[in-house]
Design a protein around this motif. Structure first.
Motif, PDB file in Angstrom:
ATOM      1  N   ALA A  80     -46.761 -88.412 -49.960  1.00  0.00           N
ATOM      2  CA  ALA A  80     -47.709 -87.351 -49.627  1.00  0.00           C
ATOM      3  C   ALA A  80     -48.799 -87.878 -48.695  1.00  0.00           C
ATOM      4  N   LYS A  81     -49.246 -89.102 -48.952  1.00  0.00           N
ATOM      5  CA  LYS A  81     -50.261 -89.706 -48.078  1.00  0.00           C
ATOM      6  C   LYS A  81     -49.657 -90.017 -46.711  1.00  0.00           C
ATOM      7  N   LYS A  82     -48.434 -90.473 -46.719  1.00  0.00           N
ATOM      8  CA  LYS A  82     -47.770 -90.889 -45.484  1.00  0.00           C
ATOM      9  C   LYS A  82     -47.650 -89.741 -44.489  1.00  0.00           C
ATOM     10  N   ILE A  83     -47.369 -88.519 -44.993  1.00  0.00           N
ATOM     11  CA  ILE A  83     -47.174 -87.392 -44.075  1.00  0.00           C
ATOM     12  C   ILE A  83     -48.432 -86.530 -43.954  1.00  0.00           C
ATOM     13  N   GLY A  84     -49.544 -87.033 -44.493  1.00  0.00           N
ATOM     14  CA  GLY A  84     -50.817 -86.373 -44.292  1.00  0.00           C
ATOM     15  C   GLY A  84     -51.166 -85.245 -45.229  1.00  0.00           C
ATOM     16  N   LEU A  85     -50.519 -85.187 -46.370  1.00  0.00           N
ATOM     17  CA  LEU A  85     -50.837 -84.138 -47.338  1.00  0.00           C
ATOM     18  C   LEU A  85     -52.065 -84.484 -48.168  1.00  0.00           C
ATOM     19  N   LEU A  86     -52.378 -85.776 -48.293  1.00  0.00           N
ATOM     20  CA  LEU A  86     -53.480 -86.225 -49.134  1.00  0.00           C
ATOM     21  C   LEU A  86     -54.330 -87.242 -48.383  1.00  0.00           C
ATOM     22  N   ASP A  87     -55.575 -87.254 -48.732  1.00  0.00           N
ATOM     23  CA  ASP A  87     -56.475 -88.286 -48.236  1.00  0.00           C
ATOM     24  C   ASP A  87     -56.047 -89.628 -48.840  1.00  0.00           C
ATOM     25  N   GLY A  88     -56.184 -90.671 -48.071  1.00  0.00           N
ATOM     26  CA  GLY A  88     -55.762 -91.987 -48.531  1.00  0.00           C
ATOM     27  C   GLY A  88     -56.464 -92.469 -49.770  1.00  0.00           C
ATOM     28  N   ALA A  89     -57.628 -91.883 -50.083  1.00  0.00           N
ATOM     29  CA  ALA A  89     -58.396 -92.331 -51.244  1.00  0.00           C
ATOM     30  C   ALA A  89     -57.935 -91.696 -52.548  1.00  0.00           C
TER      31      ALA A  89
END
Length: 570
Positions: free
Chosen positions: A219-228
């Motif tokens: 999800a983080k990789k494809i930009g669905l979530l903030d990295g934090a």
């Protein structure tokens, strides 16, 4: 099943299913229950059978998409003996159901070369797995190895001891495989899902939680979530299938209706704003612990739910017609003037192709553990017939193959020897005058199902006795014969019952036997329309149908004339 949301709304829910899950500790006889409606107007109601096979890894298995029948490719067959599968259960007590939630559009299109769709995922897993946990691992292996070729799915997975929800979505154009999260429903609790992802946050360290290694990182990789965003704040549903008005009203509303039925008015009131789509932040829990145990017959009843007695009940407004019909013909959405409106989507629905309630009884030997109570057509109007999942023979009137086998079912051929079309005869006749006909149908359903339950228990004892004296071959013959005879005799009996209903409820009358009447051996009655319909006619037509004298005498005069044999004139 469910299509992606835009097409779902256009077709009016052409494919959208409901599951109810009951853990052993929540059931009255300490057995697992998994109920499933396979809802699609294009789905022919038949019972699939996959006999056990001995194979080698060099043998290939062709895979076809369950929804479209499209050939997807092939994978190696199991290198070991597979389990016998009847419907959605196997011979060692594992059962699987599903509902499609679709999810983010970017992830709905399968990665090129993906082979395993959600239907194949169910039946291949049932052939290769013995327990719920093993099934989840098998599903993961199949998806990551051969690619997941469907939209987002919620799977119900149950064995004799545990009941799980496993929610899966593909990686779209990004990668082969899928991301997923699975949660065990605590013993003593019940759950449900209906075309909306329901797993939100979860305990990453719990032994009763499983997930793909990259469910968060992808999800983080494809930009669905903030990295934090960390484990504690990650929600599967909010990330991969955020709830919308339609997801709440059309989908979660069905879960709410079941939960409210077992939990009572307080639950119903607490979450009605969510179920109606007015407050999407007031999400319901994944599971609830009912104050009373749930019997198998109770679960049958829950699968007939039409929001009765709740804020979403729709059997008394103008849309229900003159006979209080709790159904709305599709599409689900419609417009009038410059405004958009919705129809309610209940658990009991006309477009069900087939339905079942699986009962997994851990106290019995493996061949007797899983019984699939299978019904064709609408779960509110059909009888469920019990068939052992260990059976190698099926009733001819129920058995069939489907698009997942590369076979086009006989949808366009009417057949009175087909359980699907016989049950459709009864249900569609009931739809025509619901208030008059359905109470008679429901009474008949309940008599049949109680009788079948009694016969099942008697047959259990007979089989146990045979097994106990070492007569295993004879025991399996009883297992086979039980379902074959019950299923085919049901189809004949239900067709005869349709004839009885047709004779009784024709031409707007209720015609019952009266041997004292020399004219027809019958009594002719009928209640006409409901009060609300007569009120609408009077209000909307003014004096068009008003008796000129309006003194009430005209009606009495016609009653007198009817007694003088003039009734045939009218």
């Amino acid at each position: 099943m469910k299509l992606s949301l835009p097409l779902l709304l256009t077709l009016g829910g052409a494919a959208a299913c409901t599951n109810i899950l009951v853990t052993p500790g929540a059931s009255s006889d300490h057995t697992s229950q998994l109920a499933y409606n396979a809802d699609s107007a294009s789905l022919y109601g038949s019972l699939y059978h996959y006999p056990p096979t001995s194979s080698s890894s060099s043998t290939k298995r062709d895979v076809y998409d369950w929804d479209s029948g499209e050939y997807l490719g092939h994978i190696p067959e199991s290198s070991t003996t597979t389990y016998n599968v009847v419907g959605n259960c196997n011979e060692v007590g594992l059962c699987i159901g599903e509902t499609t939630f679709g999810g983010l559009e970017d992830l709905c299109e399968a990665y090129p070369g993906s082979i395993v769709d959600y239907g194949s995922l169910i039946w291949i897993t049932l052939q290769r797995s013995a327990t719920a946990r093993e099934a989840i691992a098998t599903m993961d292996h199949l998806m990551q190895t051969y690619g997941y070729a469907s939209e987002g799915e919620s799977f119900s997975i149950a064995d004799a001891d545990e009941v799980w929800i496993n929610e899966v979505i593909g990686k779209g154009k990004h990668e082969l495989g899928s991301v997923w999260a699975a949660v065990r429903i605590p013993d003593g609790a019940v759950s449900s899902h209906a075309n909306q992802a329901r797993i939100t946050t979860f305990d990453w360290e719990s032994p009763d939680v499983m997930y793909s290694a990259d469910v968060l990182s992808f999800a983080k990789k494809i930009g669905l979530l903030d990295g934090a965003v960390g484990n504690r704040d990650f929600s599967f549903s909010d990330t991969y299938d955020p709830v919308t008005f339609e997801g709440a009203r059309f989908c979660e509303g069905r879960v709410w209706s079941f939960f409210s039925s077992v939990m009572g008015d307080d639950f119903q009131t607490k979450y009605v704003d969510y179920a109606t789509g007015k407050n999407l932040t007031n999400r319901m829990p994944l599971f609830v612990t009912p104050p009373q145990k749930i019997s198998l017959l109770d679960t049958f009843s829950h699968m007939r739910n039409h929001f009765e007695g709740s804020e979403l009940a729709f059997d008394e407004d103008v849309g229900s017609g003159a006979f209080n019909l709790p159904y709305r013909w599709r599409p689900l959405t419609w417009s009038y003037g410059d405004k958009n409106y919705v129809n309610e989507r209940a658990i009991g629905t006309q477009q069900t192709g087939w339905n079942f309630v699986a009962n997994i009884r851990g106290s019995l030997p493996k061949p007797l553990q899983a019984v699939i109570w299978f019904g064709a057509d609408d779960s509110a109007t059909t009888v469920r017939v019990p068939i052992y999942a260990a059976a190698r023979e099926l009733p001819q009137s129920f058995a069939g193959r489907g698009p997942q086998d590369g076979v086009v079912p006989p949808m366009m051929k009417f057949d009175v020897d087909s359980a699907f079309y016989v049950t459709n005869l009864v249900s569609n006749w009931a739809y025509s005058r619901w208030a008059d006909i359905y109470p008679v149908v429901l009474e008949k359903i309940m008599v049949f199902e109680q009788t079948y339950l009694n016969q099942l228990l008697e047959t259990d004892a007979k089989i146990m006795k045979l097994i106990g004296v070492g007569e295993k071959e004879e025991a399996f013959q009883v297992i086979n014969d039980f379902g074959v005879k019950l299923g085919d005799s049901f189809t004949k009996s239900w067709f005869s019952f349709f004839g009885e209903l047709f004779v009784r409820f024709r031409d707007g009358y209720d015609i019952t036997t009266n041997t004292a009447d020399p004219e027809c051996g019958c009594s002719v009655g009928g209640n006409g329309f409901n009060h609300e319909t007569y009120a609408r006619i009077a209000e909307e037509t003014g004096d068009q149908y008003l008796e000129p004298s309006n003194d009430g005498l005209a009606g009495k005069r016609w009653e007198t004339k009817s007694k003088l044999k003039l009734k045939s004139m009218f």
